[in-house]
Design a protein around this motif. Structure first.
Motif, mmCIF file in Angstrom:
data_model
loop_
_atom_site.group_PDB
_atom_site.id
_atom_site.type_symbol
_atom_site.label_atom_id
_atom_site.label_comp_id
_atom_site.label_asym_id
_atom_site.label_seq_id
_atom_site.Cartn_x
_atom_site.Cartn_y
_atom_site.Cartn_z
ATOM 1 N N LEU A 80 0.800 -1.122 0.022
ATOM 2 C CA LEU A 80 0.018 -0.032 -0.029
ATOM 3 C C LEU A 80 0.891 1.299 0.132
ATOM 4 C CD1 LEU A 80 -2.775 -1.381 2.652
ATOM 5 C CD2 LEU A 80 -3.073 -0.654 0.094
ATOM 6 N N GLN A 81 1.941 1.151 0.740
ATOM 7 C CA GLN A 81 2.889 2.345 0.640
ATOM 8 C C GLN A 81 3.330 2.632 -0.665
ATOM 9 O OE1 GLN A 81 5.427 1.173 4.133
ATOM 10 N NE2 GLN A 81 4.584 2.796 5.228
ATOM 11 N N MET A 82 3.812 1.463 -1.140
ATOM 12 C CA MET A 82 4.290 1.594 -2.507
ATOM 13 C C MET A 82 3.472 2.233 -3.396
ATOM 14 S SD MET A 82 6.386 -2.081 -2.912
ATOM 15 C CE MET A 82 6.612 -1.860 -4.529
ATOM 16 N N LEU A 83 2.122 1.581 -3.466
ATOM 17 C CA LEU A 83 1.203 2.209 -4.110
ATOM 18 C C LEU A 83 1.029 3.928 -3.784
ATOM 19 C CD1 LEU A 83 -1.395 1.731 -6.392
ATOM 20 C CD2 LEU A 83 -2.743 0.905 -4.505
ATOM 21 N N ALA A 84 0.997 4.133 -2.781
ATOM 22 C CA ALA A 84 0.713 5.600 -2.394
ATOM 23 C C ALA A 84 1.779 6.295 -3.040
ATOM 24 C CB ALA A 84 0.540 5.941 -0.954
ATOM 25 N N ASN A 85 3.007 5.770 -3.378
ATOM 26 C CA ASN A 85 4.210 6.443 -4.176
ATOM 27 C C ASN A 85 4.179 6.351 -5.457
ATOM 28 O OD1 ASN A 85 5.092 7.725 -1.498
ATOM 29 N ND2 ASN A 85 5.746 5.851 -0.834
ATOM 30 N N ALA A 86 3.386 5.632 -5.968
ATOM 31 C CA ALA A 86 3.574 5.128 -7.356
ATOM 32 C C ALA A 86 3.083 6.565 -8.329
ATOM 33 C CB ALA A 86 2.936 3.793 -7.565
ATOM 34 N N ALA A 87 3.727 6.261 -9.617
ATOM 35 C CA ALA A 87 3.138 7.299 -10.409
ATOM 36 C C ALA A 87 1.643 7.369 -11.042
ATOM 37 C CB ALA A 87 4.146 7.249 -11.541
ATOM 38 N N ASP A 88 1.074 6.234 -10.943
ATOM 39 C CA ASP A 88 -0.304 6.096 -11.298
ATOM 40 C C ASP A 88 -0.999 5.734 -10.069
ATOM 41 O OD1 ASP A 88 0.437 3.441 -10.687
ATOM 42 O OD2 ASP A 88 -0.520 2.468 -12.095
ATOM 43 N N GLY A 89 -0.626 6.392 -8.924
ATOM 44 C CA GLY A 89 -1.305 6.113 -7.606
ATOM 45 C C GLY A 89 -2.730 6.746 -7.363
ATOM 46 N N GLY A 90 -2.612 7.905 -8.267
ATOM 47 C CA GLY A 90 -4.119 8.497 -8.036
ATOM 48 C C GLY A 90 -4.192 9.762 -7.504
#
Length: 224
Positions: A80-90
């Motif tokens: 979830l932390q990786m998703l929050a920092n992803a370019a396509d995280g929203g």
């Protein structure tokens, strides 16, 4: 003029397609999360299959949540932390949600320090959010950092006066700081919000016992 109109029409079609994709992904995520509650193993498999279709953010979020439900708290929190920092995280709001969920997973993993970091990062994206302040206060309380917990709860109640969970936790903080009168004041406020809350009743009993012991000993609690 034709080219301008064509370009405008194409842009509108792309916006419409993007909106439809977002709507479909939201519905699929909702279904996936609903399945986690009743069948986390199959929900995890569904999320993996969804990921293979394009590794959409919703698929990654559902995979992480399924892992958490299956007891893989640390892995789920990290994803979830990786998703929050992803370019396509929203959007910032979506990223704050991912970080909040990561924080909850860290608490379930018995890692309050990591939880506090996740909640702090979420608050950077959504400053002053009451639920996040209360969650971070809970993490601080697990490490017995009463002053930081008190600061968060004071701010939470300033933003949302009368919020029962914040009063309940602040009563616990005051109890541990031996500020029994303040603790009882918060207990009463929490009971006003939810008179039958068992946790509040338990805190009230502990505050009353602490006040009784203090009265019998004749030694007043130190003032904060």
């Amino acid at each position: 003029m034709f080219l301008i109109a064509f370009a405008a029409g194409t842009a509108l079609m792309m916006q419409s397609a993007g909106a439809e994709l977002a709507k479909a992904e939201e519905a699929r995520l909702e279904a996936c999360v609903g399945k986690i509650e009743v069948d986390p193993e199959n929900a995890y498999e569904d999320a993996l299959a969804w990921s293979f279709e394009g590794n959409r953010p919703g698929a990654r979020q559902c995979t992480a949540l399924a892992l958490i439900e299956l007891g893989n708290y640390e892995t789920g929190a990290q994803r979830l932390q990786m998703l929050a920092n992803a370019a396509d995280g929203g959007t910032l709001e979506q990223r704050a949600v991912y970080l909040s969920q990561a924080g909850q997973a860290w608490i379930m993993a018995g890692a309050p320090e990591e939880a506090a970091v996740s909640f702090t990062d979420a608050l950077k994206l959504a400053p002053g959010t009451v639920d996040l302040l209360v969650d971070r206060a809970s993490a601080y309380m697990m490490t017995e950092d009463w002053d930081k917990a008190l600061s968060d709860l004071d701010l939470a109640l300033a933003n949302s006066p009368g919020f029962g969970p914040a009063h309940q936790l602040r009563a616990e903080v005051h109890l541990n700081k031996r500020s029994y009168d303040l603790a009882m004041r918060d207990v009463n406020a929490a009971m006003t919000a939810d008179p039958k809350n068992i946790d509040t009743l338990l805190v009230r009993g502990r505050v009353r016992e602490a006040m009784r012991v203090e009265a019998e000993s004749g030694v007043a609690a130190p003032l904060d």
